[in-house]
Design a protein around this motif. Sequence first.
Motif, PDB file in Angstrom:
ATOM      1  N   GLU A  35     -36.992  39.492  28.112  1.00  0.00           N
ATOM      2  CA  GLU A  35     -37.111  38.044  28.281  1.00  0.00           C
ATOM      3  C   GLU A  35     -36.755  37.330  26.978  1.00  0.00           C
ATOM      4  O   GLU A  35     -37.276  37.667  25.911  1.00  0.00           O
ATOM      5  N   ARG A  36     -35.879  36.355  27.074  1.00  0.00           N
ATOM      6  CA  ARG A  36     -35.440  35.613  25.887  1.00  0.00           C
ATOM      7  C   ARG A  36     -35.527  34.112  26.142  1.00  0.00           C
ATOM      8  O   ARG A  36     -35.263  33.647  27.250  1.00  0.00           O
ATOM      9  N   HIS A  37     -35.889  33.394  25.080  1.00  0.00           N
ATOM     10  CA  HIS A  37     -35.969  31.935  25.169  1.00  0.00           C
ATOM     11  C   HIS A  37     -35.395  31.327  23.893  1.00  0.00           C
ATOM     12  O   HIS A  37     -35.613  31.849  22.793  1.00  0.00           O
ATOM     13  N   VAL A  38     -34.669  30.230  24.052  1.00  0.00           N
ATOM     14  CA  VAL A  38     -34.135  29.465  22.926  1.00  0.00           C
ATOM     15  C   VAL A  38     -34.747  28.076  22.985  1.00  0.00           C
ATOM     16  O   VAL A  38     -34.633  27.382  23.998  1.00  0.00           O
ATOM     17  N   VAL A  39     -35.415  27.672  21.910  1.00  0.00           N
ATOM     18  CA  VAL A  39     -36.152  26.415  21.895  1.00  0.00           C
ATOM     19  C   VAL A  39     -35.527  25.475  20.878  1.00  0.00           C
ATOM     20  O   VAL A  39     -35.394  25.807  19.696  1.00  0.00           O
ATOM     21  N   GLU A  40     -35.120  24.300  21.341  1.00  0.00           N
ATOM     22  CA  GLU A  40     -34.653  23.230  20.453  1.00  0.00           C
ATOM     23  C   GLU A  40     -35.597  22.054  20.656  1.00  0.00           C
ATOM     24  O   GLU A  40     -35.361  21.187  21.488  1.00  0.00           O
ATOM     25  N   GLY A  41     -36.665  22.057  19.921  1.00  0.00           N
ATOM     26  CA  GLY A  41     -37.714  21.063  20.129  1.00  0.00           C
ATOM     27  C   GLY A  41     -37.488  19.790  19.349  1.00  0.00           C
ATOM     28  O   GLY A  41     -36.528  19.645  18.582  1.00  0.00           O
ATOM     29  N   LYS A  42     -38.396  18.857  19.562  1.00  0.00           N
ATOM     30  CA  LYS A  42     -38.382  17.591  18.848  1.00  0.00           C
ATOM     31  C   LYS A  42     -39.703  17.431  18.109  1.00  0.00           C
ATOM     32  O   LYS A  42     -40.729  17.935  18.530  1.00  0.00           O
ATOM     33  N   GLY A  43     -39.662  16.729  17.017  1.00  0.00           N
ATOM     34  CA  GLY A  43     -40.867  16.494  16.249  1.00  0.00           C
ATOM     35  C   GLY A  43     -40.734  15.246  15.407  1.00  0.00           C
ATOM     36  O   GLY A  43     -39.776  14.475  15.534  1.00  0.00           O
TER      37      GLY A  43
END
Length: 298
Positions: free
Chosen positions: A210-218
């Motif tokens: 399982e793989r996830h790529v996170v481009e979040g905001k802050g």
Amino acid sequence: MNQLLAIRVFARVVESGSFTKAANSLDLPKTTVSKLIRELETHLGVRLLQRTTRRLTVTADGTSYYQLTNRLLHQLEDIDQGFSKAQGLPRGKIRVDIGGSTATLLVIPALPEFFARYPDIQLDLGVSDRPVDLVSERVDCVIRGGPLGEQLLAVRRLGEVSWSTCATPAYLARHGTPTHPKDLAHHQLVTYHSAASSRQIPARFQRGDERHVVEGKGLISVNESNAQLAAALAGLGIIHTFGYTVKAAIARGELVPILADWQAEPYPFHVLYPPNRHLSNRVRVFIDWLVERFAQID
């Protein structure tokens, strides 16, 4: 005319593409550089450089002369290094460019051991993540992290480092502790963007297949790892960064690791140097020491 100095000055002008850059790197007045080039051209009876107010180009004769004399300069350096070896250890200055957290947390703290081993070497450290023109800026080598694309530089792999995701206890008490990378969509992240492209570097997570790529905001995005750490310690959000960057803060209880069972692939580090430049013994031993240093990272 000091012919050897004139040859060295000419080589520096060719490599930097500028009289001003050559003068600055040699710590000479620009007028002295210009005078030595004129005297060298008069001595040889040929034009080495074509100079206008907007452009500097190397003539065909200048290219041939640079190639021939550059070999001689390298041979002279080999001779000097040979005598240095006979008398003891390598000596001289090395110009290195290195990223902020790599410098402050990995390399600089270990330098006393390096200087104990090589007391006659001096380091000129440029601490940045910006693109560096090694030839024109007379940089011997750069230390960079990340996958490498097609390279015009010579490369040696130093090692790889692990990742850590963490936040302050106070932040987690207010916002809760994520248990899955998808939970980060509801959290403030202190994101990291490239100093070269300004693009955000996504956080990557892997557990099994399982793989996830996170481009979040802050609230804040930074382009330097020490600043990212400072933002996390200020409680501005969750960071995903190199494990060595946050190791001490975690040990002090200032940061709490999260998503520990989600580990991205280790991040590679390399040292890069000009492929056509003679690699002096002092640079070679420094690179060898860097490989040793990266092997010690937990």
